[in-house]
Enzyme design. Structure first.
Site, PDB file in Angstrom:
ATOM      1  N   HIS A   1      -3.542   2.217   8.584  1.00  0.00           N
ATOM      2  CA  HIS A   1      -3.079   2.341   9.968  1.00  0.00           C
ATOM      3  C   HIS A   1      -2.218   3.586  10.155  1.00  0.00           C
ATOM      4  O   HIS A   1      -1.514   4.005   9.250  1.00  0.00           O
ATOM      5  CB  HIS A   1      -2.217   1.130  10.343  1.00  0.00           C
ATOM      6  CG  HIS A   1      -2.935  -0.178  10.318  1.00  0.00           C
ATOM      7  ND1 HIS A   1      -4.288  -0.282  10.139  1.00  0.00           N
ATOM      8  CD2 HIS A   1      -2.469  -1.437  10.453  1.00  0.00           C
ATOM      9  CE1 HIS A   1      -4.615  -1.567  10.170  1.00  0.00           C
ATOM     10  NE2 HIS A   1      -3.541  -2.288  10.349  1.00  0.00           N
TER      11      HIS A   1
ATOM     12  N   GLU B   1       4.483  -9.292   4.261  1.00  0.00           N
ATOM     13  CA  GLU B   1       3.879  -8.449   5.293  1.00  0.00           C
ATOM     14  C   GLU B   1       2.660  -9.059   5.986  1.00  0.00           C
ATOM     15  O   GLU B   1       2.468  -8.890   7.177  1.00  0.00           O
ATOM     16  CB  GLU B   1       3.477  -7.120   4.628  1.00  0.00           C
ATOM     17  CG  GLU B   1       2.685  -6.145   5.478  1.00  0.00           C
ATOM     18  CD  GLU B   1       3.566  -5.294   6.378  1.00  0.00           C
ATOM     19  OE1 GLU B   1       4.792  -5.466   6.368  1.00  0.00           O
ATOM     20  OE2 GLU B   1       3.001  -4.469   7.112  1.00  0.00           O
TER      21      GLU B   1
ATOM     22  N   SER C   1       5.724  -2.612  12.259  1.00  0.00           N
ATOM     23  CA  SER C   1       5.680  -3.554  11.135  1.00  0.00           C
ATOM     24  C   SER C   1       6.866  -3.336  10.206  1.00  0.00           C
ATOM     25  O   SER C   1       7.545  -4.274   9.796  1.00  0.00           O
ATOM     26  CB  SER C   1       4.403  -3.345  10.319  1.00  0.00           C
ATOM     27  OG  SER C   1       3.290  -3.398  11.162  1.00  0.00           O
TER      28      SER C   1
ATOM     29  N   GLN D   1      10.173  -5.273   8.658  1.00  0.00           N
ATOM     30  CA  GLN D   1      10.429  -5.448   7.217  1.00  0.00           C
ATOM     31  C   GLN D   1      11.877  -5.120   6.878  1.00  0.00           C
ATOM     32  O   GLN D   1      12.536  -5.870   6.153  1.00  0.00           O
ATOM     33  CB  GLN D   1       9.498  -4.538   6.395  1.00  0.00           C
ATOM     34  CG  GLN D   1       8.123  -5.108   6.130  1.00  0.00           C
ATOM     35  CD  GLN D   1       8.135  -6.245   5.109  1.00  0.00           C
ATOM     36  OE1 GLN D   1       9.171  -6.682   4.620  1.00  0.00           O
ATOM     37  NE2 GLN D   1       6.954  -6.737   4.790  1.00  0.00           N
TER      38      GLN D   1
ATOM     39  N   CYS E   1      -5.858  -2.080  13.225  1.00  0.00           N
ATOM     40  CA  CYS E   1      -7.259  -2.181  12.784  1.00  0.00           C
ATOM     41  C   CYS E   1      -8.202  -1.560  13.806  1.00  0.00           C
ATOM     42  O   CYS E   1      -9.239  -1.012  13.436  1.00  0.00           O
ATOM     43  CB  CYS E   1      -7.634  -3.638  12.500  1.00  0.00           C
ATOM     44  SG  CYS E   1      -6.843  -4.266  11.002  1.00  0.00           S
TER      45      CYS E   1
ATOM     46  N   ASP F   1       3.230  -7.613   0.058  1.00  0.00           N
ATOM     47  CA  ASP F   1       2.108  -7.534   1.003  1.00  0.00           C
ATOM     48  C   ASP F   1       0.918  -8.216   0.334  1.00  0.00           C
ATOM     49  O   ASP F   1       0.279  -7.630  -0.538  1.00  0.00           O
ATOM     50  CB  ASP F   1       1.802  -6.068   1.326  1.00  0.00           C
ATOM     51  CG  ASP F   1       0.681  -5.918   2.353  1.00  0.00           C
ATOM     52  OD1 ASP F   1      -0.010  -6.917   2.647  1.00  0.00           O
ATOM     53  OD2 ASP F   1       0.492  -4.804   2.864  1.00  0.00           O
TER      54      ASP F   1
ATOM     55  N   LYS G   1       4.614  -7.422  14.809  1.00  0.00           N
ATOM     56  CA  LYS G   1       3.799  -7.102  13.636  1.00  0.00           C
ATOM     57  C   LYS G   1       2.354  -7.520  13.906  1.00  0.00           C
ATOM     58  O   LYS G   1       1.503  -6.703  14.211  1.00  0.00           O
ATOM     59  CB  LYS G   1       4.367  -7.775  12.372  1.00  0.00           C
ATOM     60  CG  LYS G   1       3.865  -7.118  11.082  1.00  0.00           C
ATOM     61  CD  LYS G   1       2.448  -7.538  10.760  1.00  0.00           C
ATOM     62  CE  LYS G   1       1.879  -6.932   9.514  1.00  0.00           C
ATOM     63  NZ  LYS G   1       0.506  -7.379   9.267  1.00  0.00           N
TER      64      LYS G   1
ATOM     65  N   HIS H   1      -7.518  -9.078   3.576  1.00  0.00           N
ATOM     66  CA  HIS H   1      -6.647  -8.628   2.480  1.00  0.00           C
ATOM     67  C   HIS H   1      -7.319  -8.613   1.110  1.00  0.00           C
ATOM     68  O   HIS H   1      -7.155  -7.687   0.344  1.00  0.00           O
ATOM     69  CB  HIS H   1      -5.371  -9.465   2.421  1.00  0.00           C
ATOM     70  CG  HIS H   1      -4.356  -8.859   1.496  1.00  0.00           C
ATOM     71  ND1 HIS H   1      -3.561  -7.810   1.883  1.00  0.00           N
ATOM     72  CD2 HIS H   1      -4.068  -9.099   0.200  1.00  0.00           C
ATOM     73  CE1 HIS H   1      -2.802  -7.439   0.867  1.00  0.00           C
ATOM     74  NE2 HIS H   1      -3.076  -8.204  -0.165  1.00  0.00           N
TER      75      HIS H   1
ATOM     76  N   HIS I   1       0.816  -1.226   0.000  1.00  0.00           N
ATOM     77  CA  HIS I   1       0.000   0.000   0.000  1.00  0.00           C
ATOM     78  C   HIS I   1       0.849   1.276   0.000  1.00  0.00           C
ATOM     79  O   HIS I   1       1.554   1.553   0.977  1.00  0.00           O
ATOM     80  CB  HIS I   1      -0.915   0.013   1.221  1.00  0.00           C
ATOM     81  CG  HIS I   1      -1.665  -1.260   1.435  1.00  0.00           C
ATOM     82  ND1 HIS I   1      -2.686  -1.666   0.607  1.00  0.00           N
ATOM     83  CD2 HIS I   1      -1.544  -2.246   2.366  1.00  0.00           C
ATOM     84  CE1 HIS I   1      -3.172  -2.823   1.026  1.00  0.00           C
ATOM     85  NE2 HIS I   1      -2.490  -3.198   2.096  1.00  0.00           N
TER      86      HIS I   1
ATOM     87  N   ASP J   1       0.056  -4.379  14.565  1.00  0.00           N
ATOM     88  CA  ASP J   1      -0.544  -3.817  13.347  1.00  0.00           C
ATOM     89  C   ASP J   1      -1.940  -4.418  13.128  1.00  0.00           C
ATOM     90  O   ASP J   1      -2.942  -3.691  13.024  1.00  0.00           O
ATOM     91  CB  ASP J   1       0.442  -4.121  12.216  1.00  0.00           C
ATOM     92  CG  ASP J   1      -0.062  -3.981  10.801  1.00  0.00           C
ATOM     93  OD1 ASP J   1      -1.243  -4.226  10.545  1.00  0.00           O
ATOM     94  OD2 ASP J   1       0.754  -3.656   9.920  1.00  0.00           O
ATOM     95  N   ASN J   2      -2.013  -5.740  13.084  1.00  0.00           N
ATOM     96  CA  ASN J   2      -3.294  -6.379  12.784  1.00  0.00           C
ATOM     97  C   ASN J   2      -4.345  -6.026  13.848  1.00  0.00           C
ATOM     98  O   ASN J   2      -5.512  -5.814  13.527  1.00  0.00           O
ATOM     99  CB  ASN J   2      -3.136  -7.911  12.706  1.00  0.00           C
ATOM    100  CG  ASN J   2      -2.079  -8.324  11.683  1.00  0.00           C
ATOM    101  OD1 ASN J   2      -1.169  -7.556  11.381  1.00  0.00           O
ATOM    102  ND2 ASN J   2      -2.184  -9.529  11.178  1.00  0.00           N
TER     103      ASN J   2
ATOM    104  N   ASN K   1       4.820 -11.071   8.988  1.00  0.00           N
ATOM    105  CA  ASN K   1       3.532 -10.986   9.690  1.00  0.00           C
ATOM    106  C   ASN K   1       3.601 -11.600  11.084  1.00  0.00           C
ATOM    107  O   ASN K   1       3.032 -11.070  12.030  1.00  0.00           O
ATOM    108  CB  ASN K   1       2.442 -11.686   8.879  1.00  0.00           C
ATOM    109  CG  ASN K   1       1.084 -11.568   9.543  1.00  0.00           C
ATOM    110  OD1 ASN K   1       0.527 -10.488   9.644  1.00  0.00           O
ATOM    111  ND2 ASN K   1       0.560 -12.692  10.038  1.00  0.00           N
TER     112      ASN K   1
ATOM    113  N   SER L   1      -5.685   1.640  -2.440  1.00  0.00           N
ATOM    114  CA  SER L   1      -5.007   2.013  -1.182  1.00  0.00           C
ATOM    115  C   SER L   1      -3.943   3.098  -1.321  1.00  0.00           C
ATOM    116  O   SER L   1      -3.425   3.581  -0.321  1.00  0.00           O
ATOM    117  CB  SER L   1      -4.388   0.773  -0.540  1.00  0.00           C
ATOM    118  OG  SER L   1      -3.383   0.234  -1.371  1.00  0.00           O
TER     119      SER L   1
ATOM    120  N   SER M   1       1.585  -0.270  -5.325  1.00  0.00           N
ATOM    121  CA  SER M   1       0.637  -0.541  -4.249  1.00  0.00           C
ATOM    122  C   SER M   1       0.150  -1.972  -4.406  1.00  0.00           C
ATOM    123  O   SER M   1       0.144  -2.502  -5.513  1.00  0.00           O
ATOM    124  CB  SER M   1      -0.554   0.408  -4.379  1.00  0.00           C
ATOM    125  OG  SER M   1      -0.877   0.951  -3.131  1.00  0.00           O
TER     126      SER M   1
END
Ligand code: NAI
Length: 475
Positions: free
Chosen positions: A396, A198, A404, A408, A237, A137, A228, A343, A51, A232-233, A223, A79, A74
């Site tokens: 996010h 990701e 995250s 990476q 969210c 990703d 991560k 996703h 993204h 992040d998740n 992930n 996104s 992306s």
């Protein structure tokens, strides 16, 4: 420099937001300082498919600061933040008239044909070579390289079947035009030292390929770094699901009935956020452990069939497909909001919805559509079933993405500089690096860690400096 973005004139706006984001991304900025001299990614040619947001701009410029040569797309048609794409293309030192940043091929609202064209462009270096690293990703870049090499080996690209999804037909068409006698895709695949992935869905694809013996290069599963997926998740969210709903509809969430399908990391964040807004949240699950967690967190857990006619807001978070079917949508309340934050867009059967006899789709604004059924009721679908937090809002926030993306960068350094230590397989980063990522984010939040005494460390069997948990610990 070759690139394609919506409007380079947005670069100044993008640059100002990148500067704000840098302050909120202490992990990435610490990594930049740590490796400023050694530049461990010198020689790395990284193709990124993730993204194209402001946060990703900070990631890209970190990779460049560490020596990498980068090309970017992306990983979703909706996104991209166009000002971020413009700023990255122009670069910190370039101007709109003389861009000198990173070749970016991304704009908000690509068609699927354009999306796959962009992916192909980012895999082509101007000297005719390909990347030696992928940062993915969802696995679309990895998929394209693998399918290209597979069909080159087989000597032909298969013809699509009538019932194949539209997107698969587009991919096959692209490959038919790009598979060649010189073995373009085979060479690209051979040149790649590894991929860092990701998200849950992309990681799932990698493990499947490894199991089937078709994976062509090693992969690091970013992930499943704790810093991560458990951040992040979940917390990402928790922030951006509400942002997506608000910007798309501005409907008051308090008092509404919201259904969250799936209670994994993403589902936990979404359910928590919706409850925080005062919604009555109902969870659906297939896994008894996650269902029990949801129940003990205080949510009603039932099947979608039971509540499809009473809920006001639906959010799918499963990474699975056909969660909300056309039949479900036909039974929903008038103006029920239907959205997905997983996703891919197949969690909601958009193709089936479009085939309902007499259905009428009306655009309220980009990425918000009503679908009216012949019986007179309508539903509101966000981002055409694609991830609504990035389609209808800006994804996010920076601080969580710093976690995250620090993973990476570390994963890219790991695979690029220690290629020999990673035979083909799917790996997670070692725990001491996971703990390092967390450490880099503590100061900014004013967190004071307790230090173990030597005796305490011995008593629980860990080193004073960590790692503090065994690999099987679940957090
Ligand atoms: P997860 O595996 O932790 O959670 C998914 C949950 O859905 C599991 O608990 C599973 O049992 C449940 N599930 C599967 N099929 C179901 C069904 N038919 N009905 C009800 N529940 C079902 O995965 P995670 O990490 O929560 O990710 C979910 C999706 O979100 C993935 O596609 C991932 O790539 C994506 N993702 C999206 C983000 C975004 O910003 N939009 C951020 C992070 C992940």
């Amino acid at each position: 420099m070759d690139f394609k973005v919506a409007d380079l004139a947005l670069a100044d706006f993008g640059r100002r937001e990148i500067q704000l984001a840098e302050h909120e991304m202490p992990g990435l900025m610490a990594v930049r300082r740590e490796y400023a001299e050694s530049r461990p990614l010198s020689g790395a040619k990284i193709m990124g498919s993730l993204h194209m947001t402001i946060q990703t701009a900070v990631l890209i410029e970190t990779l460049v600061a560490l020596g990498a040569d980068v090309r970017w797309v992306s990983c979703n048609i909706f996104s991209t933040q166009d000002h971020a794409a413009a700023a990255v293309a122009v670069g910190p030192e370039g101007t709109v008239d003389a861009p000198s940043g990173v070749p970016v091929f991304a704009w908000k609202g690509e068609t699927l044909e354009e999306y796959w064209w962009c992916t192909d462009q980012a895999l082509r270096w101007p000297d005719g070579s390909g990347p030696n690293m992928i940062l993915d990703d969802g696995g679309d870049a990895t998929l394209l390289v693998h399918k290209g090499a597979e069909y080159e080996k087989a000597g032909a690209v298969p013809s699509p079947a009538e019932e194949d999804p539209e997107e698969w037909k587009i991919i096959l068409d692209l490959l038919r035009r790009t598979v060649n006698d010189e073995g373009r895709w085979t060479k690209v695949a051979e040149g790649i030292r590894g991929v860092t992935e990701e998200t849950t869905t992309g990681v799932h694809r990698l493990y499947e390929m490894f199991k089937a013996g078709t994976l062509l290069f090693p992969a690091i599963n970013v992930n499943d770094s704790v810093t991560k997926s458990k951040f992040d998740n979940k917390y990402g969210c928790r922030h951006s699901v509400i942002d997506g709903l608000n910007r798309a509809t501005d409907v008051l969430i308090g008092g509404k009935v919201a259904v969250v399908c799936g209670y994994g990391d993403v589902g936990k964040g979404c359910a928590d956020a919706l409850r925080g807004q005062g919604a009555r949240v109902i969870v659906t699950e297939i896994d008894p452990i996650c269902a029990l967690q949801a129940a003990m967190d205080g949510f009603q857990v039932t099947t979608l069939e039971d509540v499809v006619g009473i809920a006001d807001i639906f959010v799918t978070t499963t990474g699975n497909y056909d969660i909300i079917t056309a039949d479900h949508m036909g039974r929903m309340k008038h103006n029920a909001i239907v959205s997905n934050i997983g996703h891919f867009d197949n969690e909601i059967d958009m193709a089936g919805l479009a085939k309902v006899p007499g259905i009428v789709k009306t655009e309220v604004k980009p990425q918000v559509h009503t679908w009216s059924f012949p019986d007179g009721h309508q539903i509101i679908v966000l981002a055409e079933g694609r991830l609504m937090n990035l389609g209808c809002a800006t994804g996010h926030p920076s601080f969580v993405m710093s976690n995250s993306f620090t993973n990476q960068v570390i994963a890219q350094i790991e695979l690029f500089t220690k290629t020999d230590q990673y035979p083909i397989g799917v790996y997670v980063l070692p725990k001491h690096l996971d703990e390092k990522v967390a450490r880099l984010h503590l100061d900014a939040l004013g967190v004071k860690l307790t230090t173990l005494t030597k005796a305490q460390a011995e008593y629980i069997g860990v080193d004073i400096e960590g790692p503090f948990k065994p690999d099987h610990y679940r957090y």
